[in-house]
Scaffold this active site. Structure first.
Site, PDB file in Angstrom:
ATOM      1  N   LYS A   8       0.832  -1.203   0.000  1.00  0.00           N
ATOM      2  CA  LYS A   8       0.000   0.000   0.000  1.00  0.00           C
ATOM      3  C   LYS A   8       0.866   1.253   0.000  1.00  0.00           C
ATOM      4  O   LYS A   8       2.063   1.223   0.298  1.00  0.00           O
ATOM      5  CB  LYS A   8      -0.925   0.018   1.225  1.00  0.00           C
ATOM      6  CG  LYS A   8      -0.216  -0.094   2.580  1.00  0.00           C
ATOM      7  CD  LYS A   8       0.347   1.193   3.143  1.00  0.00           C
ATOM      8  CE  LYS A   8       0.998   0.997   4.507  1.00  0.00           C
ATOM      9  NZ  LYS A   8       1.734   2.214   4.967  1.00  0.00           N
ATOM     10  N   PRO A  92      10.264  -4.247  -0.650  1.00  0.00           N
ATOM     11  CA  PRO A  92      11.360  -3.948   0.272  1.00  0.00           C
ATOM     12  C   PRO A  92      10.867  -3.681   1.690  1.00  0.00           C
ATOM     13  O   PRO A  92       9.779  -3.143   1.901  1.00  0.00           O
ATOM     14  CB  PRO A  92      12.006  -2.690  -0.329  1.00  0.00           C
ATOM     15  CG  PRO A  92      10.921  -2.071  -1.157  1.00  0.00           C
ATOM     16  CD  PRO A  92      10.089  -3.195  -1.672  1.00  0.00           C
ATOM     17  N   GLY A  96       7.783   1.629   4.473  1.00  0.00           N
ATOM     18  CA  GLY A  96       6.498   2.267   4.711  1.00  0.00           C
ATOM     19  C   GLY A  96       5.408   1.789   3.774  1.00  0.00           C
ATOM     20  O   GLY A  96       4.399   2.470   3.591  1.00  0.00           O
ATOM     21  N   LEU A  97       5.596   0.606   3.196  1.00  0.00           N
ATOM     22  CA  LEU A  97       4.635   0.057   2.238  1.00  0.00           C
ATOM     23  C   LEU A  97       3.775  -1.057   2.828  1.00  0.00           C
ATOM     24  O   LEU A  97       2.880  -1.565   2.157  1.00  0.00           O
ATOM     25  CB  LEU A  97       5.379  -0.469   1.001  1.00  0.00           C
ATOM     26  CG  LEU A  97       6.179   0.572   0.213  1.00  0.00           C
ATOM     27  CD1 LEU A  97       7.016  -0.108  -0.878  1.00  0.00           C
ATOM     28  CD2 LEU A  97       5.264   1.630  -0.402  1.00  0.00           C
ATOM     29  N   GLY A  98       4.061  -1.433   4.071  1.00  0.00           N
ATOM     30  CA  GLY A  98       3.233  -2.433   4.736  1.00  0.00           C
ATOM     31  C   GLY A  98       3.376  -3.834   4.194  1.00  0.00           C
ATOM     32  O   GLY A  98       2.439  -4.635   4.293  1.00  0.00           O
ATOM     33  N   GLY A  99       4.543  -4.170   3.651  1.00  0.00           N
ATOM     34  CA  GLY A  99       4.706  -5.490   3.048  1.00  0.00           C
ATOM     35  C   GLY A  99       4.480  -6.632   4.019  1.00  0.00           C
ATOM     36  O   GLY A  99       3.781  -7.596   3.704  1.00  0.00           O
ATOM     37  N   GLY A 100       5.067  -6.541   5.214  1.00  0.00           N
ATOM     38  CA  GLY A 100       4.890  -7.606   6.199  1.00  0.00           C
ATOM     39  C   GLY A 100       3.454  -7.735   6.655  1.00  0.00           C
ATOM     40  O   GLY A 100       2.928  -8.846   6.814  1.00  0.00           O
ATOM     41  N   SER A 101       2.792  -6.606   6.868  1.00  0.00           N
ATOM     42  CA  SER A 101       1.383  -6.618   7.269  1.00  0.00           C
ATOM     43  C   SER A 101       0.519  -7.217   6.165  1.00  0.00           C
ATOM     44  O   SER A 101      -0.419  -7.983   6.436  1.00  0.00           O
ATOM     45  CB  SER A 101       0.911  -5.198   7.578  1.00  0.00           C
ATOM     46  OG  SER A 101       1.599  -4.661   8.690  1.00  0.00           O
ATOM     47  N   ALA A 102       0.818  -6.875   4.931  1.00  0.00           N
ATOM     48  CA  ALA A 102       0.074  -7.435   3.799  1.00  0.00           C
ATOM     49  C   ALA A 102       0.254  -8.947   3.732  1.00  0.00           C
ATOM     50  O   ALA A 102      -0.708  -9.690   3.486  1.00  0.00           O
ATOM     51  CB  ALA A 102       0.538  -6.788   2.499  1.00  0.00           C
ATOM     52  N   ASP A 134      -1.485  -2.148  10.721  1.00  0.00           N
ATOM     53  CA  ASP A 134      -1.794  -2.047   9.284  1.00  0.00           C
ATOM     54  C   ASP A 134      -2.512  -3.276   8.749  1.00  0.00           C
ATOM     55  O   ASP A 134      -3.110  -3.225   7.668  1.00  0.00           O
ATOM     56  CB  ASP A 134      -0.504  -1.855   8.468  1.00  0.00           C
ATOM     57  CG  ASP A 134       0.053  -0.455   8.565  1.00  0.00           C
ATOM     58  OD1 ASP A 134      -0.631   0.427   9.130  1.00  0.00           O
ATOM     59  OD2 ASP A 134       1.177  -0.242   8.092  1.00  0.00           O
TER      60      ASP A 134
END
Length: 274
Positions: A8, A92, A96-102, A134
């Site tokens: 995101k 990466p 601040g893209l929320g990759g782990g939460s996604a 997130d």
């Protein structure tokens, strides 16, 4: 089962209060973008679940990975059997893209489908909130206006259709969310974010802001320079996402977007049409 886990961007991020529990109240709009990790869920070969991470290096033991935490939540709530999980990291970290939460939310949804649990999205979002602030956003497939610690959500209209989105992260720069929060002074904005988002995109710059930028720019000038470059190359709007260190630019001209992408050089970057 193979799943694609989109990340995101934050369009605006106001930090409005510091809470007694140590968290912060925020106001932000989150929008899915098609930059994704890949998750494969398989019946376990042994008697215990496993997590294998490939692609980008993740300095985290399996049991502390948010994907494994998602499995443990579903195991506790619904007694599902062990699975083997392969996570290919493309998004990466520290961006601040929320990759782990996604990844965690996608795992919850995947396990729900894999085992035919028929758990409603609202309940999955409640479970996701146990994993991270997130995470609940990624249960849904629509832009959300998020308040509280980020878990109070309502759908919001954000019209970026046809525009090009460029996202880039400065090489070697990673921002700790905890440290970013520690350097911010909360304040109530003069104009509520949903009102600003209703403006045309070309009117967002200077109005729709990210409260993390000033503190992050002070310790990571490469992030500020990346934002300035996107604006100089003709982005209608550019901002840091979340607590950084990635920056995105929204372009309404393909040539300008291509020029900005070329200026990113060897930086980790992605461009897509919204």
């Amino acid at each position: 089962m193979i799943l694609f886990s989109d990340c995101k961007i934050n369009i605006g991020l106001d930090i409005t209060a510091r809470r007694p529990d140590g968290y912060h109240d925020i106001s932000t709009v989150m929008v899915h973008i098609p930059w994704h990790d890949i998750i494969e869920l398989l019946p376990a070969k042994g008697n215990a679940p496993s997590l294998t991470v490939v692609g980008r290096n993740v300095d985290c033991p399996p049991e502390k990975n948010l994907v494994m935490k998602a499995f443990r939540v579903m195991e506790r709530e619904y007694g599902i059997p062990p699975v083997d999980i392969v996570l290919e990291k493309i998004i990466p970290d520290g961006a601040g893209l929320g990759g782990g939460s996604a990844d965690a939310a996608t795992t919850l949804k995947g396990l729900n489908e894999m085992f035919g649990l028929n758990v409603e999205s609202r309940r999955l979002a409640e479970l996701a909130s146990e994993i991270g602030a997130d995470c609940p956003f990624f249960i849904y497939d629509t832009p959300m206006y998020c308040t509280g610690i980020g878990t109070v959500m309502q759908p919001v209209d954000v019209d970026l259709a046809g525009r090009l989105l460029l996202v880039a992260k400065p090489e070697g720069v990673s921002v700790s969310t905890r440290e970013a929060y520690s350097r911010v002074v909360p304040q109530i904005p003069d104009v509520a974010l949903p009102e600003l988002i209703d403006l045309p995109v070309e009117m967002w710059q200077g109005r729709v802001k990210n409260d993390f930028e000033s503190s992050v720019f002070a310790v990571a000038p490469q992030v500020r320079e990346l934002k300035e470059m996107m604006l100089a190359e003709g982005a209608e709007y550019a901002s840091m996402s979340g607590s950084g260190a990635s920056v995105y630019g929204i372009f309404n001209d393909d040539k300008l977007a291509d020029n900005a992408r070329s200026r990113c050089g060897s930086l980790i970057s992605m461009m897509c049409r919204m």
